[in-house]
Design a protein around this motif. Structure first.
Motif, PDB file in Angstrom:
ATOM      1  N   TYR A 188       0.798  -1.114  -0.060  1.00 23.20           N
ATOM      2  CA  TYR A 188       0.122   0.023  -0.097  1.00 23.20           C
ATOM      3  C   TYR A 188       0.842   1.100   0.041  1.00 23.20           C
ATOM      4  CZ  TYR A 188      -4.211   2.736   0.988  1.00 23.20           C
ATOM      5  OH  TYR A 188      -5.147   3.555   0.630  1.00 23.20           O
ATOM      6  N   LYS A 189       1.808   1.149   0.626  1.00 21.71           N
ATOM      7  CA  LYS A 189       2.825   2.498   0.821  1.00 21.71           C
ATOM      8  C   LYS A 189       3.374   2.885  -0.600  1.00 21.71           C
ATOM      9  CE  LYS A 189       4.222   2.146   5.510  1.00 21.71           C
ATOM     10  NZ  LYS A 189       5.367   1.692   6.529  1.00 21.71           N
ATOM     11  N   ARG A 190       4.018   1.514  -1.258  1.00 28.22           N
ATOM     12  CA  ARG A 190       4.451   1.501  -2.564  1.00 28.22           C
ATOM     13  C   ARG A 190       3.173   2.160  -3.561  1.00 28.22           C
ATOM     14  NH1 ARG A 190       7.462  -3.094  -6.163  1.00 28.22           N
ATOM     15  NH2 ARG A 190       7.801  -1.929  -8.063  1.00 28.22           N
ATOM     16  N   LEU A 191       2.029   1.798  -3.469  1.00 30.87           N
ATOM     17  CA  LEU A 191       0.990   2.321  -4.085  1.00 30.87           C
ATOM     18  C   LEU A 191       0.633   3.741  -4.022  1.00 30.87           C
ATOM     19  CD1 LEU A 191      -1.261   1.405  -6.308  1.00 30.87           C
ATOM     20  CD2 LEU A 191      -2.556   0.827  -4.479  1.00 30.87           C
ATOM     21  N   LEU A 192       0.811   4.222  -2.629  1.00 33.38           N
ATOM     22  CA  LEU A 192       0.783   5.626  -2.485  1.00 33.38           C
ATOM     23  C   LEU A 192       1.664   6.324  -3.085  1.00 33.38           C
ATOM     24  CD1 LEU A 192      -0.843   5.419   1.126  1.00 33.38           C
ATOM     25  CD2 LEU A 192      -1.962   5.847  -0.745  1.00 33.38           C
ATOM     26  N   GLY A 193       3.290   5.742  -3.150  1.00 36.77           N
ATOM     27  CA  GLY A 193       3.850   6.526  -3.790  1.00 36.77           C
ATOM     28  C   GLY A 193       3.704   6.965  -5.230  1.00 36.77           C
ATOM     29  N   TYR A 194       2.777   6.251  -5.945  1.00 32.00           N
ATOM     30  CA  TYR A 194       2.226   6.922  -7.131  1.00 32.00           C
ATOM     31  C   TYR A 194       1.409   8.310  -6.961  1.00 32.00           C
ATOM     32  CZ  TYR A 194       3.841   2.640  -9.708  1.00 32.00           C
ATOM     33  OH  TYR A 194       4.851   2.137 -10.428  1.00 32.00           O
ATOM     34  N   THR A 195       0.523   8.013  -5.910  1.00 32.60           N
ATOM     35  CA  THR A 195      -0.576   9.015  -5.652  1.00 32.60           C
ATOM     36  C   THR A 195       0.504  10.354  -5.088  1.00 32.60           C
ATOM     37  OG1 THR A 195      -1.957   7.535  -4.804  1.00 32.60           O
ATOM     38  CG2 THR A 195      -2.149   9.888  -3.969  1.00 32.60           C
ATOM     39  N   TRP A 196       1.601  10.212  -4.553  1.00 34.76           N
ATOM     40  CA  TRP A 196       2.173  11.220  -3.860  1.00 34.76           C
ATOM     41  C   TRP A 196       2.885  12.372  -5.098  1.00 34.76           C
ATOM     42  CZ3 TRP A 196       2.339  13.751   0.101  1.00 34.76           C
ATOM     43  CH2 TRP A 196       3.680  14.702   0.553  1.00 34.76           C
ATOM     44  N   ARG A 197       2.935  11.716  -6.207  1.00 32.69           N
ATOM     45  CA  ARG A 197       3.524  12.469  -7.289  1.00 32.69           C
ATOM     46  C   ARG A 197       2.538  13.891  -7.603  1.00 32.69           C
ATOM     47  NH1 ARG A 197       4.558   7.589 -11.653  1.00 32.69           N
ATOM     48  NH2 ARG A 197       5.797   6.194 -10.216  1.00 32.69           N
ATOM     49  N   TYR A 198       1.188  13.531  -7.307  1.00 39.03           N
ATOM     50  CA  TYR A 198       0.351  14.691  -7.529  1.00 39.03           C
ATOM     51  C   TYR A 198      -0.179  15.124  -6.006  1.00 39.03           C
ATOM     52  CZ  TYR A 198       0.594  11.759 -11.710  1.00 39.03           C
ATOM     53  OH  TYR A 198       1.108  11.229 -12.943  1.00 39.03           O
ATOM     54  N   TRP A 199       0.777  15.426  -5.167  1.00 40.85           N
ATOM     55  CA  TRP A 199       0.504  15.893  -3.796  1.00 40.85           C
ATOM     56  C   TRP A 199      -0.204  17.173  -3.809  1.00 40.85           C
ATOM     57  CZ3 TRP A 199       2.351  20.500  -2.179  1.00 40.85           C
ATOM     58  CH2 TRP A 199       3.357  21.237  -2.685  1.00 40.85           C
ATOM     59  N   ALA A 200      -0.159  18.046  -4.695  1.00 39.60           N
ATOM     60  CA  ALA A 200      -0.486  19.446  -4.880  1.00 39.60           C
ATOM     61  C   ALA A 200      -1.930  19.228  -5.169  1.00 39.60           C
ATOM     62  CB  ALA A 200       0.206  20.397  -5.876  1.00 39.60           C
ATOM     63  N   VAL A 201      -2.464  18.588  -5.926  1.00 44.08           N
ATOM     64  CA  VAL A 201      -3.971  18.175  -6.192  1.00 44.08           C
ATOM     65  C   VAL A 201      -4.405  17.540  -5.286  1.00 44.08           C
ATOM     66  CG1 VAL A 201      -5.325  16.771  -7.778  1.00 44.08           C
ATOM     67  CG2 VAL A 201      -3.377  17.915  -8.782  1.00 44.08           C
ATOM     68  N   GLY A 202      -3.701  16.586  -4.393  1.00 39.82           N
ATOM     69  CA  GLY A 202      -4.245  16.055  -3.481  1.00 39.82           C
ATOM     70  C   GLY A 202      -4.369  16.883  -2.125  1.00 39.82           C
ATOM     71  N   LEU A 203      -3.639  17.902  -2.145  1.00 37.14           N
ATOM     72  CA  LEU A 203      -3.770  18.697  -0.932  1.00 37.14           C
ATOM     73  C   LEU A 203      -4.952  19.534  -0.910  1.00 37.14           C
ATOM     74  CD1 LEU A 203      -2.364  19.720   1.624  1.00 37.14           C
ATOM     75  CD2 LEU A 203      -1.375  21.491   0.303  1.00 37.14           C
ATOM     76  N   VAL A 204      -5.292  20.046  -2.381  1.00 34.94           N
ATOM     77  CA  VAL A 204      -6.592  20.763  -2.725  1.00 34.94           C
ATOM     78  C   VAL A 204      -7.769  19.998  -2.529  1.00 34.94           C
ATOM     79  CG1 VAL A 204      -7.951  22.065  -4.548  1.00 34.94           C
ATOM     80  CG2 VAL A 204      -5.489  22.402  -4.316  1.00 34.94           C
ATOM     81  N   SER A 205      -7.665  18.715  -2.821  1.00 33.32           N
ATOM     82  CA  SER A 205      -8.778  17.812  -2.504  1.00 33.32           C
ATOM     83  C   SER A 205      -9.007  17.591  -1.160  1.00 33.32           C
ATOM     84  CB  SER A 205      -8.369  16.453  -3.178  1.00 33.32           C
ATOM     85  OG  SER A 205      -8.221  16.506  -4.655  1.00 33.32           O
ATOM     86  N   LEU A 206      -7.776  17.644  -0.453  1.00 37.16           N
ATOM     87  CA  LEU A 206      -8.153  17.538   1.100  1.00 37.16           C
ATOM     88  C   LEU A 206      -8.941  18.407   1.723  1.00 37.16           C
ATOM     89  CD1 LEU A 206      -7.301  15.713   3.717  1.00 37.16           C
ATOM     90  CD2 LEU A 206      -5.152  17.220   3.738  1.00 37.16           C
ATOM     91  N   PHE A 207      -8.754  19.714   1.243  1.00 41.31           N
ATOM     92  CA  PHE A 207      -9.389  20.902   1.814  1.00 41.31           C
ATOM     93  C   PHE A 207     -10.829  20.761   1.207  1.00 41.31           C
ATOM     94  CE2 PHE A 207      -5.218  23.313   1.869  1.00 41.31           C
ATOM     95  CZ  PHE A 207      -5.092  23.337   3.272  1.00 41.31           C
ATOM     96  N   GLY A 208     -10.899  20.534   0.338  1.00 40.62           N
ATOM     97  CA  GLY A 208     -12.530  20.054  -0.214  1.00 40.62           C
ATOM     98  C   GLY A 208     -13.113  19.208   0.513  1.00 40.62           C
ATOM     99  N   MET A 209     -12.613  18.060   0.773  1.00 40.52           N
ATOM    100  CA  MET A 209     -13.319  16.976   1.774  1.00 40.52           C
ATOM    101  C   MET A 209     -13.533  17.488   3.040  1.00 40.52           C
ATOM    102  SD  MET A 209     -10.723  13.895   0.503  1.00 40.52           S
ATOM    103  CE  MET A 209     -10.007  13.490  -0.827  1.00 40.52           C
ATOM    104  N   LEU A 210     -12.496  18.291   3.587  1.00 41.51           N
ATOM    105  CA  LEU A 210     -12.745  18.898   4.942  1.00 41.51           C
ATOM    106  C   LEU A 210     -13.884  19.932   5.161  1.00 41.51           C
ATOM    107  CD1 LEU A 210      -8.869  19.154   6.247  1.00 41.51           C
ATOM    108  CD2 LEU A 210     -10.645  17.324   6.539  1.00 41.51           C
TER     109      LEU A 210
END
Length: 596
Positions: free
Chosen positions: A19-41
């Motif tokens: 799972y950590k290795r899989l999340l490594g692919y997600t981490w490449r798009y951390w900026a988009v993920g951060l904006v999405s996180l604010f949307g979820m919150l």
């Protein structure tokens, strides 16, 4: 018991590693993920704030008719849900953006792994399974890498926010959660391993489905001619029935989990009502407090159910990722050579060559010795299965000899880098491979892509291919279709020969290169090949002995050995295997002419 617990803990550690290795692919798009996180919150916070407002709406707005709330409450509600809608859009689009990029990145990594894996890999696994990894399995990882994160963050925050609302309004009523939370955690833990086990089997079953379709579609002519429709239909039905059964097991596990959680949630709500209707509580608690706590728990329950059911997506994604990472981590074909080969003189020497294919116990080659002088033509003849194709497949190092060695220009050919060695070889096989592209791009393929149009046309003319290319709507820029299905067999073979002519390599391998040509085309192609073979070391696998009578040497193979070697005249005079083959073909040819 301790062993079982130990195996579970090791399994969990392995799951976390994947799972950590899989999340490594997600981490490449951390900026988009951060904006999405604010949307979820923002979505979860808005839901909690609205729930908390229910106390004011019930106790102050309707009961006390507070004029301040009468004016501001509609504005607050619209503002809260506007923020929630923006948060929902941002989080959903952001997660989808990340998910599609993760799938593309993993598909690319798996495809690139296929390109560098040794030939033995493709012979050991059905092609349907390999295609399924790209088309189906890679899609499953998005659920584990992105969708499940959205569920965990959004619903996890919702649960925390609703718990805060409940505690803020009544610690006493919140104690009803003690009935629910441990039970839901137990259910999630119980179904997790079952999801993973079934998901792994589904990956394999989808490969079987893809393989069955690929075989049936590819062999559609044979299926119709031999009346195999009913057999293929039954075979496909059996494969899809197994897949359906596995998916229904997932659905049954999911349904059982949801219904059990629903029952547990109903028990918690009943406990809440029970606690809230005690005489002492009824006298002290306002309706707004009870409504806010009841609504908060009601909103918490779907979030908890989704959190429990996210195991299905996570386990399916982990199973898919495990399969994909196994392929990505496979070692590429060995390339231990350090010498860069410019242009070889073409002196080939095979010494004591033996070959046993992987997962086979039978020797395909048994002590082959063969010397090919620079610029000479060596023909390999013999019955099917005698080892001719196995021998020439060693030249580009598709396989490595089990024992013995191959010398090129006096140096062990394993000392050369793989890329520089393969640049020395042009190959025309009996199964012609063309790509869904133009004629020009099929001739100037790969490293030949920089060739000029004049060179491409010259190569096509030398291969006698311009005869039909000139009649095409866009000439050499005409599309040939998938696998060249818009061309005849002879036309496809002539384009493959043009590709070999354009490469201008010092070593040429012709594996039944004229087998699909009619008599006239074969005569013209033989003339082109004679010019091409000049000053090149050529190995020819030929079925028709008439095409190799002028070879410098002919090696007759039988059961993985060279049993005779010499010129055409020498072998005829010997009166052995070659003479028998020649006599047989001469009589067949004479019979055909008599029939004509």
């Amino acid at each position: 018991m301790s062993d079982a617990n130990k195996s579970v803990s090791i399994w969990d550690a392995e799951s976390w590693r994947i799972y950590k290795r899989l999340l490594g692919y997600t981490w490449r798009y951390w900026a988009v993920g951060l904006v999405s996180l604010f949307g979820m919150l923002a979505d979860g916070a808005g839901q909690a704030i609205f729930t908390n407002l229910l106390k004011l709406i019930t106790d102050d707005l309707f009961a006390k008719k507070d004029p301040y709330l009468i004016f501001w409450m509609p504005i607050w509600i619209i503002s809260i849900f506007f923020v929630r809608s923006v948060g929902t859009f941002v989080s959903n689009y952001g997660i989808s953006y990340m998910g599609r990029h993760v799938v593309q990145a993993i598909q690319q990594d798996v495809f690139d792994a296929y390109l560098r894996l040794p030939a033995a890999f493709f012979g050991a696994e059905p092609s349907g399974q390999q295609i399924s990894r790209i088309t189906y399995t890679s899609e499953q990882v998005a659920a584990a890498a992105t969708d499940s994160i959205k569920t965990v963050v959004t619903d996890g925050f919702t649960v925390i926010a609703m718990l805060a609302v409940m505690l803020y309004n009544s610690v006493y009523l919140t104690s009803a959660l003690l009935v629910m939370v441990p039970a839901i955690a137990l259910i999630a833990a119980m179904v997790s391993r079952r999801y993973r086990r079934i998901s792994r089997r589904i990956q394999g079953s989808m490969g079987s489905v893809t393989g069955t379709v690929e075989e049936s579609v590819g062999a559609h002519r044979e299926v119709r001619v031999y009346g195999g429709q009913a057999h293929e239909s039954n075979r496909f039905s059996e494969v899809t029935r197994r897949t359906r059964g596995l998916n229904l097991k997932i659905a049954a596990t999911n349904a059982t989990s949801s219904s059990t959680i629903q029952l547990v949630a109903a028990s918690a709500l009943a406990a809440l009502v029970f606690l809230g209707t005690r005489p002492r509580v009824l006298n002290e608690m306002s309706p707004g407090v009870f409504l806010a706590v009841l609504t908060a728990m009601g909103m918490m329950l779907p979030a908890l159910r989704r959190l429990a059911n996210v195991q299905a997506n996570v386990q399916r994604g982990l199973s898919a990722a495990e399969d994909l990472f196994e392929i990505i981590d496979l070692p590429p074909e060995p390339d231990d050579g350090t010498l860069l080969l410019g242009r070889t003189r073409g002196e080939l020497s095979m010494q004591g060559i033996r070959l046993v294919y992987p997962r086979s116990e039978v020797e395909a080659l048994r002590g082959v010795d063969l010397h090919c002088a620079p610029g000479t033509v060596t023909a390999l003849v013999g019955r099917s299965g005698s080892g001719k194709s196995s021998l020439v497949s060693l030249l580009p190092r598709f396989y490595a000899p089990s024992s013995g060695r191959i010398m090129l220009d006096g140096e062990n050919y394993e000392s050369y880098t793989l890329a520089s060695l393969r640049r020395q070889i042009a190959w025309v096989g009996q199964s012609v491979v063309l790509f869904d592209d133009t004629v020009a791009n099929n001739i100037a393929y790969g490293e030949l892509a920089g060739a000029s149009e004049a060179d491409i046309v010259a190569a096509a003319e030398a291969a006698n291919a311009m005869e039909f290319i000139a009649r095409m709507p866009q000439g050499i820029h005409t599309q040939v279709g998938q696998s060249g299905n818009m061309l005849s067999g002879g036309q496809r073979q002539r384009i493959a020969i043009a590709r070999a002519i354009l490469k201008n390599a010092p070593i040429l391998v012709l594996d039944e290169a004229t087998s699909a040509l009619d008599t006239e085309s074969e005569r013209l192609i033989q003339q082109a090949l004679q010019r091409l073979m000049k000053d090149r070391t050529t190995l020819v696998i030929a079925h028709r002995l008439s095409t190799i009578e002028g070879a410098d040497q002919i090696a007759v193979m039988d059961q993985g050995r060279i049993v005779e070697r010499g010129t055409h005249a020498e072998l005829l005079a010997l009166g052995g295997h070659y003479a028998a083959l020649h006599r047989m073909q001469f009589h067949d040819h004479a019979a055909e002419q008599a029939g004509d």
